[in-house]
Design a protein around this motif. Sequence first.
Motif, PDB file in Angstrom:
ATOM      1  N   ARG A 126     -31.243  17.501 -35.488  1.00  0.00           N
ATOM      2  CA  ARG A 126     -30.178  16.607 -35.908  1.00  0.00           C
ATOM      3  C   ARG A 126     -28.791  17.246 -35.755  1.00  0.00           C
ATOM      4  O   ARG A 126     -27.803  16.569 -35.467  1.00  0.00           O
ATOM      5  CB  ARG A 126     -30.432  16.224 -37.367  1.00  0.00           C
ATOM      6  CG  ARG A 126     -29.587  15.077 -37.813  1.00  0.00           C
ATOM      7  CD  ARG A 126     -29.905  14.725 -39.252  1.00  0.00           C
ATOM      8  NE  ARG A 126     -28.814  13.923 -39.735  1.00  0.00           N
ATOM      9  CZ  ARG A 126     -28.975  12.737 -40.314  1.00  0.00           C
ATOM     10  NH1 ARG A 126     -30.171  12.246 -40.505  1.00  0.00           N
ATOM     11  NH2 ARG A 126     -27.917  12.052 -40.720  1.00  0.00           N
ATOM     12  N   ALA A 168     -27.370  16.530 -32.380  1.00  0.00           N
ATOM     13  CA  ALA A 168     -26.847  15.162 -32.283  1.00  0.00           C
ATOM     14  C   ALA A 168     -25.487  15.061 -32.978  1.00  0.00           C
ATOM     15  O   ALA A 168     -24.572  14.391 -32.483  1.00  0.00           O
ATOM     16  CB  ALA A 168     -27.840  14.183 -32.904  1.00  0.00           C
ATOM     17  N   GLU A 169     -25.337  15.752 -34.099  1.00  0.00           N
ATOM     18  CA  GLU A 169     -24.066  15.679 -34.837  1.00  0.00           C
ATOM     19  C   GLU A 169     -22.922  16.311 -34.043  1.00  0.00           C
ATOM     20  O   GLU A 169     -21.830  15.739 -33.953  1.00  0.00           O
ATOM     21  CB  GLU A 169     -24.226  16.348 -36.210  1.00  0.00           C
ATOM     22  CG  GLU A 169     -25.051  15.480 -37.173  1.00  0.00           C
ATOM     23  CD  GLU A 169     -25.507  16.216 -38.440  1.00  0.00           C
ATOM     24  OE1 GLU A 169     -26.192  15.567 -39.249  1.00  0.00           O
ATOM     25  OE2 GLU A 169     -25.192  17.413 -38.602  1.00  0.00           O
ATOM     26  N   LEU A 226     -22.757  16.763 -30.765  1.00  0.00           N
ATOM     27  CA  LEU A 226     -22.486  15.964 -29.569  1.00  0.00           C
ATOM     28  C   LEU A 226     -21.683  14.718 -29.922  1.00  0.00           C
ATOM     29  O   LEU A 226     -20.822  14.293 -29.161  1.00  0.00           O
ATOM     30  CB  LEU A 226     -23.792  15.567 -28.883  1.00  0.00           C
ATOM     31  CG  LEU A 226     -24.616  16.709 -28.285  1.00  0.00           C
ATOM     32  CD1 LEU A 226     -25.947  16.190 -27.772  1.00  0.00           C
ATOM     33  CD2 LEU A 226     -23.851  17.421 -27.169  1.00  0.00           C
ATOM     34  N   SER A 227     -21.953  14.143 -31.107  1.00  0.00           N
ATOM     35  CA  SER A 227     -21.241  12.917 -31.483  1.00  0.00           C
ATOM     36  C   SER A 227     -19.744  13.170 -31.641  1.00  0.00           C
ATOM     37  O   SER A 227     -18.941  12.253 -31.559  1.00  0.00           O
ATOM     38  CB  SER A 227     -21.839  12.324 -32.754  1.00  0.00           C
ATOM     39  OG  SER A 227     -21.428  13.067 -33.894  1.00  0.00           O
ATOM     40  N   PRO A 281     -22.825   6.217 -33.411  1.00  0.00           N
ATOM     41  CA  PRO A 281     -21.557   6.778 -33.879  1.00  0.00           C
ATOM     42  C   PRO A 281     -21.234   8.101 -33.179  1.00  0.00           C
ATOM     43  O   PRO A 281     -21.251   9.153 -33.799  1.00  0.00           O
ATOM     44  CB  PRO A 281     -21.822   6.990 -35.372  1.00  0.00           C
ATOM     45  CG  PRO A 281     -23.280   7.297 -35.439  1.00  0.00           C
ATOM     46  CD  PRO A 281     -23.929   6.508 -34.350  1.00  0.00           C
ATOM     47  N   GLY A 282     -20.917   8.049 -31.893  1.00  0.00           N
ATOM     48  CA  GLY A 282     -20.537   9.263 -31.172  1.00  0.00           C
ATOM     49  C   GLY A 282     -19.460   8.916 -30.161  1.00  0.00           C
ATOM     50  O   GLY A 282     -19.335   7.749 -29.778  1.00  0.00           O
ATOM     51  N   ILE A 283     -18.712   9.927 -29.720  1.00  0.00           N
ATOM     52  CA  ILE A 283     -17.571   9.613 -28.848  1.00  0.00           C
ATOM     53  C   ILE A 283     -18.004   9.007 -27.517  1.00  0.00           C
ATOM     54  O   ILE A 283     -17.310   8.157 -26.981  1.00  0.00           O
ATOM     55  CB  ILE A 283     -16.652  10.836 -28.625  1.00  0.00           C
ATOM     56  CG1 ILE A 283     -17.441  12.000 -28.046  1.00  0.00           C
ATOM     57  CG2 ILE A 283     -15.951  11.260 -29.899  1.00  0.00           C
ATOM     58  CD1 ILE A 283     -16.546  12.952 -27.303  1.00  0.00           C
ATOM     59  N   SER A 284     -19.171   9.431 -26.982  1.00  0.00           N
ATOM     60  CA  SER A 284     -19.624   8.848 -25.712  1.00  0.00           C
ATOM     61  C   SER A 284     -19.971   7.378 -25.900  1.00  0.00           C
ATOM     62  O   SER A 284     -19.552   6.517 -25.123  1.00  0.00           O
ATOM     63  CB  SER A 284     -20.865   9.557 -25.180  1.00  0.00           C
ATOM     64  OG  SER A 284     -20.597  10.900 -24.911  1.00  0.00           O
ATOM     65  N   ILE A 300     -25.801   9.734 -38.517  1.00  0.00           N
ATOM     66  CA  ILE A 300     -25.591  10.945 -37.719  1.00  0.00           C
ATOM     67  C   ILE A 300     -24.112  11.351 -37.816  1.00  0.00           C
ATOM     68  O   ILE A 300     -23.762  12.527 -37.806  1.00  0.00           O
ATOM     69  CB  ILE A 300     -25.974  10.695 -36.227  1.00  0.00           C
ATOM     70  CG1 ILE A 300     -27.485  10.517 -36.091  1.00  0.00           C
ATOM     71  CG2 ILE A 300     -25.464  11.786 -35.298  1.00  0.00           C
ATOM     72  CD1 ILE A 300     -28.317  11.768 -36.210  1.00  0.00           C
ATOM     73  N   ASN A 301     -23.235  10.364 -37.887  1.00  0.00           N
ATOM     74  CA  ASN A 301     -21.808  10.648 -37.986  1.00  0.00           C
ATOM     75  C   ASN A 301     -21.122   9.464 -38.673  1.00  0.00           C
ATOM     76  O   ASN A 301     -20.546   8.596 -38.020  1.00  0.00           O
ATOM     77  CB  ASN A 301     -21.230  10.893 -36.578  1.00  0.00           C
ATOM     78  CG  ASN A 301     -19.822  11.463 -36.626  1.00  0.00           C
ATOM     79  OD1 ASN A 301     -19.074  11.199 -37.581  1.00  0.00           O
ATOM     80  ND2 ASN A 301     -19.454  12.223 -35.617  1.00  0.00           N
ATOM     81  N   ARG A 317     -17.564   8.277 -37.663  1.00  0.00           N
ATOM     82  CA  ARG A 317     -17.477   7.567 -36.381  1.00  0.00           C
ATOM     83  C   ARG A 317     -18.008   6.131 -36.521  1.00  0.00           C
ATOM     84  O   ARG A 317     -17.550   5.218 -35.835  1.00  0.00           O
ATOM     85  CB  ARG A 317     -18.272   8.300 -35.296  1.00  0.00           C
ATOM     86  CG  ARG A 317     -17.691   9.649 -34.909  1.00  0.00           C
ATOM     87  CD  ARG A 317     -16.451   9.487 -34.063  1.00  0.00           C
ATOM     88  NE  ARG A 317     -15.858  10.786 -33.757  1.00  0.00           N
ATOM     89  CZ  ARG A 317     -14.708  10.948 -33.122  1.00  0.00           C
ATOM     90  NH1 ARG A 317     -14.000   9.891 -32.751  1.00  0.00           N
ATOM     91  NH2 ARG A 317     -14.236  12.139 -32.875  1.00  0.00           N
ATOM     92  N   TYR A 335     -30.661   6.424 -39.551  1.00  0.00           N
ATOM     93  CA  TYR A 335     -31.629   7.276 -38.865  1.00  0.00           C
ATOM     94  C   TYR A 335     -32.907   7.224 -39.673  1.00  0.00           C
ATOM     95  O   TYR A 335     -32.884   7.399 -40.886  1.00  0.00           O
ATOM     96  CB  TYR A 335     -31.094   8.705 -38.786  1.00  0.00           C
ATOM     97  CG  TYR A 335     -31.972   9.610 -37.956  1.00  0.00           C
ATOM     98  CD1 TYR A 335     -31.729   9.743 -36.586  1.00  0.00           C
ATOM     99  CD2 TYR A 335     -33.028  10.320 -38.516  1.00  0.00           C
ATOM    100  CE1 TYR A 335     -32.529  10.550 -35.804  1.00  0.00           C
ATOM    101  CE2 TYR A 335     -33.833  11.129 -37.736  1.00  0.00           C
ATOM    102  CZ  TYR A 335     -33.573  11.246 -36.385  1.00  0.00           C
ATOM    103  OH  TYR A 335     -34.371  12.046 -35.601  1.00  0.00           O
TER     104      TYR A 335
END
Lengths: 287, 293
Positions: free
Chosen positions: A251, A254-255, A257-258, B199-202, B230-231, B234, B255
């Motif tokens: 995890r 993933a954090e 990369l986000s 919730p990620g920049i990509s 996860i974020n 975001r 998640y």
Amino acid sequence: MIIGVASGKGGTGKTTVAVSLALASAECGSGRPLLLDCDVEEPNAGLFLDLSFTGAEQTGISIPVIDADKCTACGKCASVCAWNALAVAAGEVMNFPELCHGCGSCSLVCPRDAISQGTHVTGTIETGRTDNIDFARGTLNVGESMPVPVISSLLASCLTGHREGITVIDCSPGTSCPMVEAVSACDYVILVTEPTPFGLHDLRAASNVVVGQLGLPAGVLINKSGPEDGTVEDFCREQELPIIGRIPLDRRIAESLSEGIPLVEAMPGYGDLFRDLLEISSRSVKK
Amino acid sequence: MKQLAVLSGKGGTGKTSVSASLIHMASREMELVMADADVDAANLDLLLNGKILEEHAYTGGFRAEIDPALCSGCGRCHEVCRFGAVRCWDSGACSIDGIRCEGCNACVHQCPETAISSRRRQAGTWFRSSTQYGDLFHAEMLAGEENSGKLVSLIRKSAQESGVSNGSGLLLLDGPPGIGCPVIASCNGADLVLVVTEPGISAIHDLKRVLGTAAHFNVPSAVCVNRFDINPSRAVEIEDFCNDSGIPFLGRIPYDDTVPESISRGMPFTEYRPGSPASIALENIWKELSKII
């Protein structure tokens, strides 16, 4: 050497691998690597890098421009167009540039020489650099349907002539024309997968293209690896595809990369994995 | 019959698991029909476990072929091909690289010896399968084939006809990643695009591009966030963006380990663990979705 990072399924970690591979290569001291983002529909590699851009140019496809003074509306152009991008109605040729594939057949058959070539802009090619890597990406304009011409123009502008050192290509997901266009430029392909029924199904399709059809040397990297790896391992054994690395399901990865932090920067311990991948790639190409 | 296309921009955000669970929930309320429009990586059937009822060959675009007996080796085909698909060998013969050939037929029309012909070839197979939730239309492309947009349109049209004839209330289409040809074919004719994002920049970058694509073709969209925890900040950014842009934000899915488990078992997660946090979240999203479609 050109290393492609590809996968059948989307979201398996192609960009994660491509970015960290380029960064690891820069640290090896074998010159500045070039990272090319060929996933022009969703180019994300640049989001992970501290880039200064050095150039941008528009790219597109050639479309017919009809000189109304010369045109007699004979319809020859429309009859040869495989995409129905030209039609004759009410004594006039109608032009649908969004359907045109840019083959130029219409201007070759026009008996009056009434068709010249214009450009329909479909995307942008940008070049940039960080402290230690060179970078370029293509971006397909929103609403445009054809990624391949953007990919081929990115490859043509960056790969012409012999380039020393390592080039890493982040490819489109899938197995159809955009993926094939980028992968065909590579000397070695890293197929990124995940140990799920989806990952396995799509790895099979991708390896059919890369190994079966294009005959390229390739290895499999299992991302989000864990207790379920067995089915991917069985497939690789059966296909004689080497498993060249694993990144565990974690995890924390993933954090980071986000937030756009490359894996080798968030967790420098993974540097060894990417250095190994570089070595395996170069050994497999030489063979 | 309403048509819902599930898209994501970025791959791997959970389109297919969300689609399968929406199908499961919708099937409790109405007749429905499904289409897997991610023909490069068609995975929906792995969760719906269909039984193939019909199988059809899909013929893609044209491919040129040179008859070596007629070819004089003049090289005109090589000269006119803009796709680098013609190779002229030292022996004087020319041949077509089937992977590079776009099927434009420019060489066919230009060859002075009429040595080049062009034919459609099989590019894949499409299926109608029966599942416990309704009929599923899906396809398998042959390795390296192009033209998946055309195949998507074919599958959607077949699903649409079948849905209309059996009185379905909904056509749910599980779409491909990206914004190109097969995504445009998935948007065309949809009443609503549901974007499943992360919730990620990509994923956020790609969300904006796919929303732009839907808007370009005048299809309204709605958004939900998968694996929001996860974020979380975001995830808030996505919700704010949707509110500012007037795009309905339908909810967040946490998640949840039961989701990958359900994939390994080959079933929708709402069916595998109806009370799990992900299932409860998606139930609420389905309620919101039913209101706006």
